[in-house]
Design a protein around this motif. Structure first.
Motif, PDB file in Angstrom:
ATOM      1  N   PRO A   1       0.825  -1.182  -0.029  1.00 19.46           N
ATOM      2  CA  PRO A   1       0.116   0.022   0.016  1.00 19.46           C
ATOM      3  C   PRO A   1       0.886   1.271  -0.020  1.00 19.46           C
ATOM      4  N   GLU A   2       2.127   1.237   0.434  1.00 21.35           N
ATOM      5  CA  GLU A   2       2.890   2.288   0.538  1.00 21.35           C
ATOM      6  C   GLU A   2       3.460   2.787  -0.766  1.00 21.35           C
ATOM      7  N   ARG A   3       3.408   1.995  -1.907  1.00 23.53           N
ATOM      8  CA  ARG A   3       3.845   2.345  -3.013  1.00 23.53           C
ATOM      9  C   ARG A   3       2.905   3.046  -3.998  1.00 23.53           C
ATOM     10  N   LYS A   4       3.271   3.579  -4.774  1.00 19.71           N
ATOM     11  CA  LYS A   4       2.444   4.408  -5.973  1.00 19.71           C
ATOM     12  C   LYS A   4       1.426   3.432  -6.894  1.00 19.71           C
ATOM     13  N   GLY A   5       2.129   2.445  -7.453  1.00 19.93           N
ATOM     14  CA  GLY A   5       1.519   1.367  -8.112  1.00 19.93           C
ATOM     15  C   GLY A   5       2.393   0.249  -8.322  1.00 19.93           C
ATOM     16  N   TYR A   6       2.026  -0.654  -9.187  1.00 21.45           N
ATOM     17  CA  TYR A   6       2.915  -2.035  -9.389  1.00 21.45           C
ATOM     18  C   TYR A   6       4.407  -1.671  -9.903  1.00 21.45           C
ATOM     19  N   LEU A   7       4.307  -0.877 -10.865  1.00 22.34           N
ATOM     20  CA  LEU A   7       5.752  -0.776 -11.342  1.00 22.34           C
ATOM     21  C   LEU A   7       6.689  -0.072 -10.327  1.00 22.34           C
ATOM     22  N   ASP A   8       6.101   0.699  -9.587  1.00 20.26           N
ATOM     23  CA  ASP A   8       6.626   1.386  -8.514  1.00 20.26           C
ATOM     24  C   ASP A   8       7.370   0.424  -7.354  1.00 20.26           C
ATOM     25  N   VAL A   9       6.726  -0.501  -7.310  1.00 22.27           N
ATOM     26  CA  VAL A   9       7.338  -1.659  -6.166  1.00 22.27           C
ATOM     27  C   VAL A   9       8.608  -2.066  -6.913  1.00 22.27           C
ATOM     28  N   TYR A  10       8.588  -2.561  -8.121  1.00 28.56           N
ATOM     29  CA  TYR A  10       9.789  -3.085  -8.753  1.00 28.56           C
ATOM     30  C   TYR A  10      11.054  -1.689  -8.639  1.00 28.56           C
TER      31      TYR A  10
END
Ligand code: GUN
Ligand code: ZN
Length: 434
Positions: free
Chosen positions: A249-258
């Motif tokens: 939940p702390e990341r902006k979106g899926y790509l932001d996780v990577y």
């Protein structure tokens, strides 16, 4: 070493640029009566047969093909070796499909004899289909990668593979730990990366099956060795995208996780990207990352339609992937047949020359190997195919009605499959004969 020089005479076609950048006519070279000269595993010359023959010794060994087309070997930028035995599994979309079919099938690779057997079948299948380079997911077991690289090394193939890293949200029998995945990947890198034509890819399966600790160590590995690849999945299925939002939940979106775990870069290939947004495409392009477009899989698993025009707008590197066993064919020709339909359903076109680009030079660029594979330029590896215009009665009849190479190429991609591949050469050696 004695010079081994051989020449192959036929119609010859290769992609030399992205049609989206230079226009269709400047994107390819075609020799109606061409000659390809191969020396010590590399291409030493390409051109019109009569012109080139005048420069060569009269006794050079020439193989002459009628009704055939020489092209570069095809490049599959996303495929799973341990899913060879489960192609065409009925009824589920991504997350249920993984649990119901994929994980049990991949668990069999705990057995080295099984891994050896499937690696052999898998490589034969790639070559039968004209695929000379692939970016390959192993299973979580290091021996899946050892078996694969051992078999690839025997044929001197240019291949990239990695052991899956997966330490949560999968059955216990198939998970590693952050620490063990790091240690095992490192041992495989030391053993295989840069050996002959083999390269290693750090392979976190996808964000939901890795803890933050494991993703951190994956990023760390990439920093420890030069020219390592990274492969994973992204934004394939809408439920998957929602799940990633819940898990991170702390990341902006899926790509932001990577991105956060430093997994983007010039040798990073993300499979699918069906549901990426505009900003994510821009960030992928900015970091030099690539997408593997996997149309048969996206249809089969009901994942959605990849937006190639959006990727082109961002000048994002895109290669083609079969994604076997989510994908339903090892044939990149059949994969292009489906790619065309993906564009049709979005009111767009896929020209045969863009298709050729995706399956050859585009894939090579996605893998940063365009100086070695993907074209037939002199100085590149002699990985090439002989496609048979008479492979089936229908193909033979249909191609007699074709008026030019564009039409011929499009029909080869629409009707063609493994039967169309008469011969496959890797590093100048015949590795498949139909
Ligand atoms: N996402 C995570 N694992 C997989 C897989 O094995 N296949 C596909 N198509 N998507 C995935
Ligand atoms: Zn996949």
């Amino acid at each position: 070493m004695p010079l081994t020089r051989k020449a192959y005479r036929a119609a010859i076609l290769h992609s030399i640029a992205d049609p989206a950048e230079v226009g269709i006519e400047a994107s390819y070279e075609y020799f109606e009566d061409g000659l390809l000269v191969v020396e010590n595993g590399q291409i030493s010359a390409i051109g019109h047969a009569t012109e080139l023959l005048a420069t060569l010794p009269a006794d050079i060994e020439i193989t002459h093909y009628q009704n055939a087309l020489i092209t570069p070997g095809l490049i599959d930028t996303h495929i799973h070796l341990p899913q060879t035995g489960m192609v065409g599994a009925y009824g589920e979309q991504l997350l249920d499909w993984l649990n119901t079919y994929t994980f049990p099938c991949e668990s069999q690779f705990a057995d080295k004899a099984h891994a050896d057997e499937v690696a052999d079948i898998f490589i034969k299948e790639l070559l039968r289909n004209g695929t000379t380079t692939a970016l390959v997911f192993g299973s979580v077991h290091p021996q899946s990668v050892n078996s694969f690289f051992e078999a690839a090394q025997q044929l001197d193939l240019r291949m990239i593979a990695g052991k899956v890293m997966m330490d949560r949200n999968a059955p216990d029998y198939l998970t590693d730990t952050a620490e063990s995945s790091y240690v095992e990947s490192k041992a495989l890198i030391e053993r295989w990366h840069g050996k002959g034509r083999l390269h290693y890819a750090v392979t976190p399966r996808f964000a939901p099956t890795s803890t933050p600790e494991q993703l951190t160590l994956a990023g760390q590995l990439l920093g420890e060795y030069p020219d390592l690849y990274m492969q994973t999945h992204i934004s394939e299925n809408l439920k998957e995208v929602e799940w990633v939002k819940e898990l991170f939940p702390e990341r902006k979106g899926y790509l932001d996780v990577y991105d956060h775990y430093q997994l983007l870069g010039e040798r990073s290939v993300f499979a699918h990207g069906v549901h990426l947004c505009d900003d994510e495409c821009a960030r992928l392009a900015e970091t030099g990352s690539a997408i593997a477009f996997c149309p048969t899989s996206n249809f089969f698993l009901g994942s959605g339609l990849f937006n190639l025009p959006m990727a082109e707008k961002h000048k994002l590197n895109v290669g083609l992937g079969t994604d076997v066993g989510g994908g339903t064919s090892f044939s990149l020709l059949q994969t292009l047949n489906e790619a065309y339909k993906v564009m049709q359903l979005q009111g767009a076109r896929l020209s045969p020359f863009k298709s050729l680009y995706l399956a050859t030079l585009g894939g090579a660029r996605a893998l940063r190997l365009e100086d070695k594979i993907g074209t037939l330029h002199a100085g590149t590896d002699a990985d090439f195919l002989v496609l048979d215009y008479n492979a089936t009665p229908l193909l033979s009849y249909r191609l007699k009605q074709a008026n030019n190479i564009a039409e011929t190429l499009f029909v080869l991609m629409t009707l063609g499959d493994d039967r169309t591949v008469l011969q496959t050469y890797a590093a100048g050696k015949l590795v498949h004969q139909r």
